[in-house]
Write a protein that holds these residues in place. Structure first.
Motif, PDB file in Angstrom:
ATOM      1  N   UNK A  22     -30.495  -9.660 -41.009  1.00 23.22           N
ATOM      2  CA  UNK A  22     -30.445  -8.224 -41.254  1.00 23.22           C
ATOM      3  C   UNK A  22     -29.991  -7.406 -40.717  1.00 23.22           C
ATOM      4  N   UNK A  23     -29.987  -6.377 -40.512  1.00 23.96           N
ATOM      5  CA  UNK A  23     -29.754  -5.102 -39.577  1.00 23.96           C
ATOM      6  C   UNK A  23     -30.933  -5.116 -38.483  1.00 23.96           C
ATOM      7  N   UNK A  24     -32.535  -5.340 -38.855  1.00 25.27           N
ATOM      8  CA  UNK A  24     -33.553  -4.652 -37.725  1.00 25.27           C
ATOM      9  C   UNK A  24     -33.224  -5.938 -36.879  1.00 25.27           C
ATOM     10  N   UNK A  25     -32.870  -7.309 -37.550  1.00 24.02           N
ATOM     11  CA  UNK A  25     -32.951  -8.185 -36.655  1.00 24.02           C
ATOM     12  C   UNK A  25     -31.222  -8.405 -35.699  1.00 24.02           C
ATOM     13  N   UNK A  26     -30.542  -7.849 -35.743  1.00 25.21           N
ATOM     14  CA  UNK A  26     -29.216  -8.231 -35.120  1.00 25.21           C
ATOM     15  C   UNK A  26     -29.631  -7.040 -33.916  1.00 25.21           C
ATOM     16  N   UNK A 198     -28.895 -29.828 -29.245  1.00 25.66           N
ATOM     17  CA  UNK A 198     -27.382 -28.545 -30.035  1.00 25.66           C
ATOM     18  C   UNK A 198     -29.030 -27.525 -29.536  1.00 25.66           C
ATOM     19  N   UNK A 199     -28.884 -26.971 -28.295  1.00 26.70           N
ATOM     20  CA  UNK A 199     -30.283 -25.416 -28.576  1.00 26.70           C
ATOM     21  C   UNK A 199     -30.194 -24.465 -29.432  1.00 26.70           C
ATOM     22  N   UNK A 200     -30.868 -24.299 -29.297  1.00 25.24           N
ATOM     23  CA  UNK A 200     -30.655 -22.603 -30.456  1.00 25.24           C
ATOM     24  C   UNK A 200     -32.438 -21.887 -30.842  1.00 25.24           C
ATOM     25  N   UNK A 201     -31.879 -20.850 -30.960  1.00 26.17           N
ATOM     26  CA  UNK A 201     -32.829 -20.106 -31.915  1.00 26.17           C
ATOM     27  C   UNK A 201     -33.071 -18.755 -31.829  1.00 26.17           C
ATOM     28  N   UNK A 202     -34.270 -17.999 -32.968  1.00 24.55           N
ATOM     29  CA  UNK A 202     -34.133 -16.778 -33.397  1.00 24.55           C
ATOM     30  C   UNK A 202     -33.926 -15.461 -32.628  1.00 24.55           C
ATOM     31  N   UNK A 203     -33.443 -15.918 -31.267  1.00 24.27           N
ATOM     32  CA  UNK A 203     -32.942 -15.254 -30.894  1.00 24.27           C
ATOM     33  C   UNK A 203     -30.808 -14.563 -30.903  1.00 24.27           C
ATOM     34  N   UNK A 204     -31.066 -15.455 -31.358  1.00 26.07           N
ATOM     35  CA  UNK A 204     -29.264 -15.965 -31.977  1.00 26.07           C
ATOM     36  C   UNK A 204     -29.033 -15.792 -33.433  1.00 26.07           C
ATOM     37  N   UNK A 205     -28.213 -16.287 -34.188  1.00 24.53           N
ATOM     38  CA  UNK A 205     -28.005 -16.150 -35.274  1.00 24.53           C
ATOM     39  C   UNK A 205     -28.385 -17.580 -35.407  1.00 24.53           C
ATOM     40  N   UNK A 206     -29.730 -17.629 -35.832  1.00 28.62           N
ATOM     41  CA  UNK A 206     -29.673 -19.449 -36.447  1.00 28.62           C
ATOM     42  C   UNK A 206     -29.240 -19.584 -37.791  1.00 28.62           C
ATOM     43  N   UNK A 207     -29.041 -18.568 -38.377  1.00 33.66           N
ATOM     44  CA  UNK A 207     -28.413 -18.760 -39.818  1.00 33.66           C
ATOM     45  C   UNK A 207     -27.142 -19.083 -39.806  1.00 33.66           C
ATOM     46  N   UNK A 208     -26.512 -18.964 -38.642  1.00 31.46           N
ATOM     47  CA  UNK A 208     -25.059 -19.456 -39.167  1.00 31.46           C
ATOM     48  C   UNK A 208     -24.666 -20.588 -38.484  1.00 31.46           C
ATOM     49  N   UNK A 209     -25.864 -20.980 -37.179  1.00 27.81           N
ATOM     50  CA  UNK A 209     -25.309 -22.589 -36.551  1.00 27.81           C
ATOM     51  C   UNK A 209     -25.769 -23.261 -37.999  1.00 27.81           C
ATOM     52  N   UNK A 210     -27.099 -22.974 -38.790  1.00 29.27           N
ATOM     53  CA  UNK A 210     -27.145 -24.105 -39.897  1.00 29.27           C
ATOM     54  C   UNK A 210     -25.815 -23.882 -40.879  1.00 29.27           C
ATOM     55  N   UNK A 211     -25.462 -22.858 -40.639  1.00 31.89           N
ATOM     56  CA  UNK A 211     -24.637 -22.777 -41.711  1.00 31.89           C
ATOM     57  C   UNK A 211     -23.623 -23.452 -41.533  1.00 31.89           C
ATOM     58  N   UNK A 212     -22.766 -23.809 -40.897  1.00 32.00           N
ATOM     59  CA  UNK A 212     -21.768 -24.771 -39.852  1.00 32.00           C
ATOM     60  C   UNK A 212     -22.380 -25.405 -39.727  1.00 32.00           C
ATOM     61  N   UNK A 213     -23.224 -26.758 -39.272  1.00 28.95           N
ATOM     62  CA  UNK A 213     -23.795 -27.611 -39.702  1.00 28.95           C
ATOM     63  C   UNK A 213     -24.113 -28.031 -40.741  1.00 28.95           C
ATOM     64  N   UNK A 214     -24.576 -27.479 -41.734  1.00 31.29           N
ATOM     65  CA  UNK A 214     -24.590 -28.097 -43.432  1.00 31.29           C
ATOM     66  C   UNK A 214     -22.985 -28.042 -43.647  1.00 31.29           C
ATOM     67  N   UNK A 215     -21.917 -26.592 -43.174  1.00 28.57           N
ATOM     68  CA  UNK A 215     -20.865 -27.269 -43.770  1.00 28.57           C
ATOM     69  C   UNK A 215     -19.794 -27.956 -43.044  1.00 28.57           C
ATOM     70  N   UNK A 216     -19.979 -28.782 -42.374  1.00 28.16           N
ATOM     71  CA  UNK A 216     -19.155 -29.631 -41.610  1.00 28.16           C
ATOM     72  C   UNK A 216     -19.978 -31.369 -41.933  1.00 28.16           C
ATOM     73  N   UNK A 217     -21.118 -31.118 -42.707  1.00 33.64           N
ATOM     74  CA  UNK A 217     -21.761 -32.294 -42.744  1.00 33.64           C
ATOM     75  C   UNK A 217     -22.286 -32.928 -42.055  1.00 33.64           C
TER      76      UNK A 217
END
Length: 249
Positions: A22-26, A198-217
């Motif tokens: 969301x814009x607020x989260x960004x 892979x290390x990541x968190x919600x102080x980044x765009x975690x949904x995008x990382x999950x999107x990439x992982x799902x897209x690549x199977x």
């Protein structure tokens, strides 16, 4: 041979990446980032010597430091690596995860685009007595990586902003260019039974990382997690274990 400055990243347009927060989260992420960046500039010096999971590391100011949640990935590396593994540490920084992997594995490639990180990783590998197990190369994602690996470790920059200098380049990946390229090419560098941490968190765009992982199977599981409070917001950090999601026969 002396290292030269890294090549400029290929141009990224806003169309390449659209935030999935969301814009607020960004805005909150931008606020956290500015605090971390300004703190890093204020504390910059010739290099810090730290002890981490039994290893001694010297980390120059332009290389990502060890943080209070780094152990979530480091401990996962120690638990995951096998003696027979060929290991790739992508974006090695100070070389920390390659050095941890060398506690068991004997064939480790550590890569980073930052020449300061490459030199720091080489020195830290020697400092910890594993230089014969860890090869360090300068590479833009997979550009100087060859072959397949049983384990790939990746601690990507959390932010998608354009870096203003080398210090910030350790924290940011404009429009997630490198992370997007990483996921697009990762399977070509994994053995059929290969794993990724892979290390990541919600102080980044975690949904995008999950999107990439799902897209690549990739199948994704959480192997470590920790939550912190930042300015009244909960921030969660994760180490993910990814494996290839083969289609059913």
């Amino acid at each position: 041979m002396a290292e030269t400055d890294p090549p400029a990243p290929r141009p990224a347009s806003p169309a390449d990446y659209t935030p999935m927060v969301t814009e607020e989260h960004a805005e909150r992420i931008r606020h956290w980032h500015e605090k971390a960046y300004n703190s890093g500039k204020a504390e910059a010096g010739p290099g810090r010597t730290v002890t981490y999971l039994g290893r001694t590391l010297v980390i120059p100011p332009e290389v990502m430091p060890i943080t209070g949640v780094s152990h979530l990935l480091g401990e996962a590396v120690l638990a995951e690596v096998h003696e027979s593994d060929r290991v790739l540490d992508m974006g090695t920084g100070s070389g920390v995860n390659a050095i941890l992997a060398a506690s068991d594995a004997a064939d480790i490639l550590a890569v980073d685009i930052n020449p300061g990180a490459v030199e720091a990783a080489r020195r830290n590998a020697a400092r910890n007595g594993v230089a014969d197990r860890v090869e360090v190369r300068r590479s833009d994602v997979f550009s100087a990586v060859d072959g397949e690996f049983d384990l790939i470790v990746f601690d990507p920059p959390f932010r998608w902003f354009a870096p203003r200098d080398r210090l910030e380049a350790a924290m940011t990946d404009e429009n997630y260019r490198a992370m997007t390229e990483f996921f697009g090419a990762a399977k070509r560098h994994l053995t059929p039974t290969g794993r990724m941490l892979i290390f990541f968190g919600t102080s980044g765009d975690l949904a995008y990382l999950k999107h990439l992982a799902d897209r690549e199977g990739f199948r994704t599981e959480v192997v470590a997690q920790e939550g912190l409070e930042k300015d009244g917001w909960r921030v969660d950090y994760f180490t993910f274990r990814l494996t290839q999601d083969f289609p059913s026969p």
